[in-house]
Design a protein around this motif. Structure first.
Motif, short mmCIF file in Angstrom:
data_model
loop_
_atom_site.label_atom_id
_atom_site.label_comp_id
_atom_site.label_asym_id
_atom_site.label_seq_id
_atom_site.Cartn_x
_atom_site.Cartn_y
_atom_site.Cartn_z
N ALA A 56 0.86 -1.20 0.00
CA ALA A 56 0.00 0.00 0.00
C ALA A 56 0.89 1.24 0.00
CB ALA A 56 -0.91 -0.01 1.22
N PRO A 57 1.30 1.71 -1.18
CA PRO A 57 2.21 2.86 -1.25
C PRO A 57 1.60 4.11 -0.62
CG PRO A 57 1.84 1.90 -3.44
CD PRO A 57 0.89 1.23 -2.51
N MET A 58 2.47 4.95 -0.03
CA MET A 58 2.00 6.23 0.50
C MET A 58 1.83 7.18 -0.69
SD MET A 58 4.31 6.64 3.96
CE MET A 58 5.92 6.79 3.20
N GLU A 96 2.58 0.79 7.45
CA GLU A 96 2.23 -0.62 7.19
C GLU A 96 1.81 -1.35 8.47
OE1 GLU A 96 5.20 -1.47 3.39
OE2 GLU A 96 5.91 -1.87 5.41
N GLY A 97 1.87 -0.65 9.60
CA GLY A 97 1.40 -1.27 10.85
C GLY A 97 2.51 -1.64 11.81
N LYS A 98 3.77 -1.37 11.44
CA LYS A 98 4.86 -1.65 12.38
C LYS A 98 4.82 -0.62 13.51
CE LYS A 98 8.15 -4.53 10.40
NZ LYS A 98 8.27 -4.69 8.97
N THR A 99 5.35 -0.97 14.68
CA THR A 99 5.48 0.02 15.75
C THR A 99 6.67 0.90 15.39
OG1 THR A 99 7.01 -1.32 17.01
CG2 THR A 99 4.67 -1.64 17.47
N TRP A 100 6.77 2.06 16.04
CA TRP A 100 7.91 2.95 15.79
C TRP A 100 9.20 2.20 16.08
CZ3 TRP A 100 7.25 7.23 13.18
CH2 TRP A 100 6.05 7.92 13.27
N THR A 104 18.66 10.76 7.42
CA THR A 104 18.63 11.12 6.00
C THR A 104 17.18 11.04 5.49
OG1 THR A 104 19.03 8.82 5.45
CG2 THR A 104 20.95 10.25 5.52
N VAL A 105 16.97 11.67 4.34
CA VAL A 105 15.63 11.72 3.76
C VAL A 105 15.06 10.31 3.56
CG1 VAL A 105 14.42 12.31 1.61
CG2 VAL A 105 16.05 13.93 2.61
N ASP A 106 15.86 9.39 3.00
CA ASP A 106 15.34 8.05 2.71
C ASP A 106 15.05 7.27 3.99
OD1 ASP A 106 18.15 8.16 2.89
OD2 ASP A 106 18.36 6.20 1.96
N HIS A 107 15.85 7.49 5.04
CA HIS A 107 15.57 6.79 6.30
C HIS A 107 14.26 7.28 6.91
CE1 HIS A 107 20.00 5.49 6.92
NE2 HIS A 107 19.30 4.61 6.24
N VAL A 108 14.05 8.60 6.86
CA VAL A 108 12.80 9.14 7.40
C VAL A 108 11.63 8.57 6.59
CG1 VAL A 108 11.45 11.25 7.75
CG2 VAL A 108 13.90 11.25 8.23
N PHE A 109 11.77 8.56 5.27
CA PHE A 109 10.71 8.05 4.40
C PHE A 109 10.40 6.59 4.74
CE2 PHE A 109 8.84 6.15 0.69
CZ PHE A 109 8.03 7.14 0.17
N GLU A 110 11.45 5.79 4.88
CA GLU A 110 11.22 4.35 5.11
C GLU A 110 10.56 4.11 6.48
OE1 GLU A 110 14.49 1.64 4.48
OE2 GLU A 110 13.17 -0.08 4.82
N ILE A 111 10.97 4.91 7.48
CA ILE A 111 10.33 4.75 8.80
C ILE A 111 8.83 5.05 8.69
CG2 ILE A 111 10.20 5.78 11.12
CD1 ILE A 111 13.33 6.10 10.90
N LEU A 112 8.49 6.14 7.97
CA LEU A 112 7.07 6.47 7.79
C LEU A 112 6.35 5.33 7.08
CD1 LEU A 112 7.18 10.22 6.61
CD2 LEU A 112 6.90 9.35 8.93
#
Ligand code: SAH
Length: 307
Positions: A140-142, A261-265, A248-256
């Motif tokens: 489910a892409p953002m 997707e339902g993972k905890t922080w 980094t931008v990509d790390h922030v994006f991947e965390i979001l």
């Protein structure tokens, strides 16, 4: 002998199809070459830059061919050994932003082009490419967009053929011209507000900046000036990190993406953050540090808007 002939034949077929793709690239390469020949007045530095680009273009064709061959071998090996290589191309085609059940918006604010040297712009482009790949491979892409897309960032992106056809919204205008102000949340590590959960129909802005901390606090300052909401990721709630908390931008994006997707922080941080940050858990994984656990008033992003 026959085997060698087969291999040659396959290579010939592959080269023919590749010729069509590389034709366009070669044209731009030739134009570049002509440019340097037609401009004998270029300074030493400019000439060096043009030559570097010519060399890069030449090398790019070779690398692309090699990459394709490697990918072909990898697919053949996976097929022969029953190994799954993730979602098929067909499945990925269906998994578009428009079809996605996820309505969380994420935009990268590319208004900082003039603050970066070429090398850092190239790094940023790579990070954006990674965001795109991650989103494209998500079930489910953002809702992903690039705003203030122009100038140096656009010029660098143009090195990637076909990027215009990506499932990403490209906007030349700044994010505030595209999204309603009250629906925007700027992500910045300097914010005193902690994001506790992600909300559908909100747009989370990531600053498109690779600055090695030389513009510390810039995005926070701009968000305060623009009177928009801002917040930081709840890193310190879950991880003890020795290194600084600017990601980094990509790390922030991947965390979001992982949280969407339902993972905890906590799970998302552990999955995404590289070991060099020396991340250590504050809570054991068993105790579910879900995004809702820390919903105290003092922490909730939306209670404290423009500070
Ligand atoms: N000096 C820059 C840092 C750029 S890092 C600045 O002023 O923000 C790239 C972007 O990643 C940031 O602009 C921010 O949007 C996001 N980011 C990095 N670390 C973050 C964190 N801990 N919490 C929220 N967003 C973060």
């Amino acid at each position: 002998m026959d085997n060698q002939k087969d291999v040659n034949d396959i290579e010939k077929i592959e080269n023919n199809t590749q010729d069509v793709n590389t034709c366009e690239q070669k044209t731009s390469f030739n134009i570049d070459k002509k440019l340097s020949e037609l401009n004998p007045n270029l300074s030493k530095r400019q000439l060096k830059k043009v030559k570097k680009r010519e060399k890069w273009l030449e090398r790019k064709f070779e690398l692309r061919l090699r990459e394709r061959e490697k990918a072909r071998q990898k697919r053949a090996f996976a097929r022969a050994n029953n190994i799954s290589l993730g979602p098929s191309r067909k499945a990925l085609k269906r998994s578009t932003m428009a079809e996605s059940s996820c309505k969380i918006g994420v935009t990268i604010d590319l208004s900082f082009g003039d603050l970066m040297i070429d090398k850092d712009i190239a790094k940023l482009t790579k990070q954006i490419l990674r965001c795109y790949t991650l989103n494209r491979r998500a079930v489910a892409p953002m809702q992903f967009s690039l705003t203030s897309f122009g100038g140096k960032s656009k010029a660098d992106m143009q090195k990637h053929n076909g990027y215009e056809h990506w499932d990403v919204k490209f906007h030349a205008e700044p994010y505030l011209n595209i999204y309603p102000k009250e629906k925007v949340i700027y992500l910045t590590s300097e914010s005193e507000n902690i994001i506790t959960h992600l909300e559908h129909d909100y747009v989370y802005v990531i600053g498109g900046l690779v600055d090695h901390n030389s513009h510390k606090g810039l995005c926070h300052k701009l968000a305060v000036q623009a009177e928009i909401r801002h917040g930081r990721l709840p890193l310190d709630k879950f991880l003890r990190m020795k290194a600084r908390k600017v990601l980094t931008v990509d790390h922030v994006f991947e965390i979001l993406l992982r949280v969407s997707e339902g993972k905890t922080w906590q799970e998302a941080f552990l999955q995404v953050l590289p070991e060099r940050k020396n991340a250590q858990l504050i809570l054991p994984l068993g105790e579910k540090g879900t995004s809702d656990t820390y919903h105290k008033n003092t922490d909730v992003l939306h209670t404290n808007i423009y500070t």
